[in-house]
Design an enzyme around this catalytic site. Structure first.
Site, PDB file in Angstrom:
ATOM      1  N   SER A 139     -28.806 -68.127 -45.318  1.00  0.00           N
ATOM      2  CA  SER A 139     -27.335 -68.304 -45.345  1.00  0.00           C
ATOM      3  C   SER A 139     -26.661 -67.205 -46.479  1.00  0.00           C
ATOM      4  O   SER A 139     -27.661 -66.639 -47.274  1.00  0.00           O
ATOM      5  CB  SER A 139     -26.982 -69.541 -45.664  1.00  0.00           C
ATOM      6  OG  SER A 139     -25.636 -69.567 -46.093  1.00  0.00           O
ATOM      7  N   TYR A 152     -28.130 -78.042 -50.336  1.00  0.00           N
ATOM      8  CA  TYR A 152     -28.140 -77.023 -49.438  1.00  0.00           C
ATOM      9  C   TYR A 152     -28.177 -75.806 -49.683  1.00  0.00           C
ATOM     10  O   TYR A 152     -29.077 -74.893 -49.409  1.00  0.00           O
ATOM     11  CB  TYR A 152     -26.856 -77.239 -48.575  1.00  0.00           C
ATOM     12  CG  TYR A 152     -26.659 -76.166 -47.452  1.00  0.00           C
ATOM     13  CD1 TYR A 152     -27.350 -76.545 -46.079  1.00  0.00           C
ATOM     14  CD2 TYR A 152     -25.841 -74.876 -47.542  1.00  0.00           C
ATOM     15  CE1 TYR A 152     -27.170 -75.394 -45.194  1.00  0.00           C
ATOM     16  CE2 TYR A 152     -25.847 -73.955 -46.405  1.00  0.00           C
ATOM     17  CZ  TYR A 152     -26.483 -74.122 -45.380  1.00  0.00           C
ATOM     18  OH  TYR A 152     -26.361 -73.344 -44.440  1.00  0.00           O
TER      19      TYR A 152
HETATM   20  N1  LIG Z   1     -22.416 -72.221 -39.221  1.00  0.00           N
HETATM   21  C1  LIG Z   1     -22.529 -71.792 -40.420  1.00  0.00           C
HETATM   22  O1  LIG Z   1     -21.483 -71.630 -41.039  1.00  0.00           O
HETATM   23  C2  LIG Z   1     -23.776 -71.492 -40.870  1.00  0.00           C
HETATM   24  C3  LIG Z   1     -23.511 -70.475 -42.174  1.00  0.00           C
HETATM   25  C4  LIG Z   1     -24.899 -69.999 -42.316  1.00  0.00           C
HETATM   26  C5  LIG Z   1     -26.207 -70.494 -42.395  1.00  0.00           C
HETATM   27  N2  LIG Z   1     -26.269 -71.241 -41.252  1.00  0.00           N
HETATM   28  C6  LIG Z   1     -27.322 -71.796 -40.783  1.00  0.00           C
HETATM   29  O2  LIG Z   1     -27.630 -71.731 -39.478  1.00  0.00           O
HETATM   30  C7  LIG Z   1     -28.582 -72.871 -38.903  1.00  0.00           C
HETATM   31  C8  LIG Z   1     -27.888 -73.528 -37.783  1.00  0.00           C
HETATM   32  O3  LIG Z   1     -26.496 -73.874 -37.961  1.00  0.00           O
HETATM   33  P1  LIG Z   1     -25.567 -74.342 -36.992  1.00  0.00           P
HETATM   34  O4  LIG Z   1     -24.352 -73.793 -37.956  1.00  0.00           O
HETATM   35  O5  LIG Z   1     -25.700 -73.628 -35.775  1.00  0.00           O
HETATM   36  O6  LIG Z   1     -25.581 -75.927 -37.195  1.00  0.00           O
HETATM   37  P2  LIG Z   1     -25.184 -76.892 -35.655  1.00  0.00           P
HETATM   38  O7  LIG Z   1     -24.252 -76.437 -34.893  1.00  0.00           O
HETATM   39  O8  LIG Z   1     -24.995 -78.142 -36.573  1.00  0.00           O
HETATM   40  O9  LIG Z   1     -26.677 -76.935 -35.168  1.00  0.00           O
HETATM   41  C9  LIG Z   1     -27.645 -77.345 -35.725  1.00  0.00           C
HETATM   42  C10 LIG Z   1     -28.983 -77.587 -34.917  1.00  0.00           C
HETATM   43  O10 LIG Z   1     -30.014 -77.945 -35.408  1.00  0.00           O
HETATM   44  C11 LIG Z   1     -30.706 -78.997 -34.860  1.00  0.00           C
HETATM   45  N3  LIG Z   1     -31.275 -79.741 -36.059  1.00  0.00           N
HETATM   46  C12 LIG Z   1     -30.572 -80.400 -37.063  1.00  0.00           C
HETATM   47  N4  LIG Z   1     -31.744 -80.821 -37.698  1.00  0.00           N
HETATM   48  C13 LIG Z   1     -32.941 -80.771 -37.294  1.00  0.00           C
HETATM   49  C14 LIG Z   1     -34.039 -81.334 -37.304  1.00  0.00           C
HETATM   50  N5  LIG Z   1     -34.548 -81.785 -38.278  1.00  0.00           N
HETATM   51  N6  LIG Z   1     -35.188 -80.876 -36.455  1.00  0.00           N
HETATM   52  C15 LIG Z   1     -34.858 -80.311 -35.513  1.00  0.00           C
HETATM   53  N7  LIG Z   1     -33.802 -79.688 -35.086  1.00  0.00           N
HETATM   54  C16 LIG Z   1     -32.482 -80.167 -35.869  1.00  0.00           C
HETATM   55  C17 LIG Z   1     -29.367 -79.644 -34.317  1.00  0.00           C
HETATM   56  O11 LIG Z   1     -29.878 -80.766 -33.183  1.00  0.00           O
HETATM   57  P3  LIG Z   1     -30.074 -82.097 -33.600  1.00  0.00           P
HETATM   58  O12 LIG Z   1     -28.996 -82.849 -34.452  1.00  0.00           O
HETATM   59  O13 LIG Z   1     -30.166 -82.967 -32.327  1.00  0.00           O
HETATM   60  O14 LIG Z   1     -31.467 -82.262 -34.178  1.00  0.00           O
HETATM   61  C18 LIG Z   1     -28.716 -78.414 -33.631  1.00  0.00           C
HETATM   62  O15 LIG Z   1     -29.325 -78.311 -32.581  1.00  0.00           O
HETATM   63  C19 LIG Z   1     -28.615 -73.888 -39.975  1.00  0.00           C
HETATM   64  O16 LIG Z   1     -30.033 -73.324 -40.814  1.00  0.00           O
HETATM   65  C20 LIG Z   1     -27.673 -73.163 -40.931  1.00  0.00           C
HETATM   66  O17 LIG Z   1     -27.904 -73.650 -42.374  1.00  0.00           O
HETATM   67  C21 LIG Z   1     -25.100 -71.908 -40.667  1.00  0.00           C
END
Ligand SMILES: NC(=O)c1ccc[n+]([C@@H]2O[C@H](COP(=O)([O-])OP(=O)(O)OC[C@H]3O[C@@H](n4cnc5c(N)ncnc54)[C@H](OP(=O)(O)O)[C@@H]3O)[C@@H](O)[C@H]2O)c1
Length: 259
Positions: A139, A152
């Protein structure tokens, strides 16, 4: 890295950035395997995109990582790319000590220990491939902590340093190490936060963010910092106190809860 004819495992691929990576890599002619904890959500993805392979697996659990490895390698011996994307993000008031010791550690288990363990488990297999890659999704927050999400922030800074050292240690191998450092991106990860918490930050659409990421992988850009993530990196070096203060503003409202 080449963008077609890979077999790619994406943790947390049933929603948000992981799902968008899955869709775009699928369209480019790759075999795509995703994981998630919630089987219903995985089933929904399978229904909509039958070509995507699904495995229920919790990135925060050692036993799940071991059985994921056994099952994926058996069914997809051509696996050559892993993407550590699964992650959770919580708002946390550190004065509130009611959370149990297991729960308070969840982000570390999923966002940091998860990738470290997955790499350890899959690395010997990846080394047998002509070309292989590890992509860690950290991130922009790896450069400056977001004070209302303390654990986080720690996991993302930790994953950033781990990824840099992994790249150095794998320099003489066939395994390329990429880091995707997304800015605020419109996904369900933001649901725990109010618009006030994110004031002044522009949220990037997930399809656009992933397009930039995939272009970066194709150009062999090892550290990809779309949009405001790159600004955070620059400002954190030029004016570290200023940007830390900016990123700490929502904390006052959070602390007011403890009064
Ligand atoms: N969105 C942002 O603004 C942002 C910014 C910077 C970095 N990121 C990073 O990008 C990545 C994806 O985030 P996102 O925004 O796409 O989040 P999201 O929309 O909440 O999706 C998260 C995904 O991860 C899965 N997940 C969560 N915990 C898990 C676990 N213990 N084991 C396996 N799967 C798991 C969830 O499915 P289940 O709940 O069914 O497990 C879901 O498919 C993360 O690492 C996040 O920190 C996001």
């Amino acid at each position: 890295m080449k963008l077609t004819d890979n077999t790619i495992l994406i943790t947390g691929g049933s929603n948000g950035i992981g799902l968008e990576l899955a869709k775009q890599f699928l369209n480019l002619g790759n075999t795509v395997i995703i994981t998630g904890r919630n089987q219903l959500r995985l089933d929904e993805v399978k229904k909509k995109y039958p070509a995507i392979q699904i495995f229920q697996s919790d990135a925060g659990k050692v036993e799940d990582i071991k059985s994921l490895y056994d099952n994926v390698i058996k069914q997809f011996p051509g696996l050559n790319v892993i993407i550590n994307n699964a992650g959770i993000m919580r708002k946390m008031n550190l004065h509130d000590t009611s959370m149990d010791l297991d729960n308070i550690n969840q982000e570390i288990a999923i966002n940091l220990s998860g990738p470290v363990r997955l790499v350890n488990q899959f690395l010997p297999h990846l080394k047998t491939k002509k070309f292989a890659a590890i992509i860690n999704v950290s991130s922009g927050i790896a450069f400056v902590p977001f004070a209302i999400s303390p654990v986080y922030s720690a996991t993302k800074a930790g994953l950033h340093f781990y990824t840099q050292t992994l790249r150095i240690q794998l320099k003489n191998t066939n395994v390329a190490v990429f880091e995707l450092m997304p800015p605020l991106t419109t996904t369900d990860l933001q649901n725990a936060f109010s618009p006030e918490d994110m004031k002044g930050v522009v949220s990037m659409e997930v399809d656009k963010m992933v397009q930039i990421a995939i272009k970066g992988f194709g150009n062999n850009t090892l550290e990809i910092r779309p949009g405001q993530s790159n600004s955070l990196r620059i400002i954190s070096r030029i004016a570290p106190k200023f940007i830390l203060n900016q990123m700490s503003k929502p904390v006052d409202r959070l602390l007011a809860e403890t009064k």
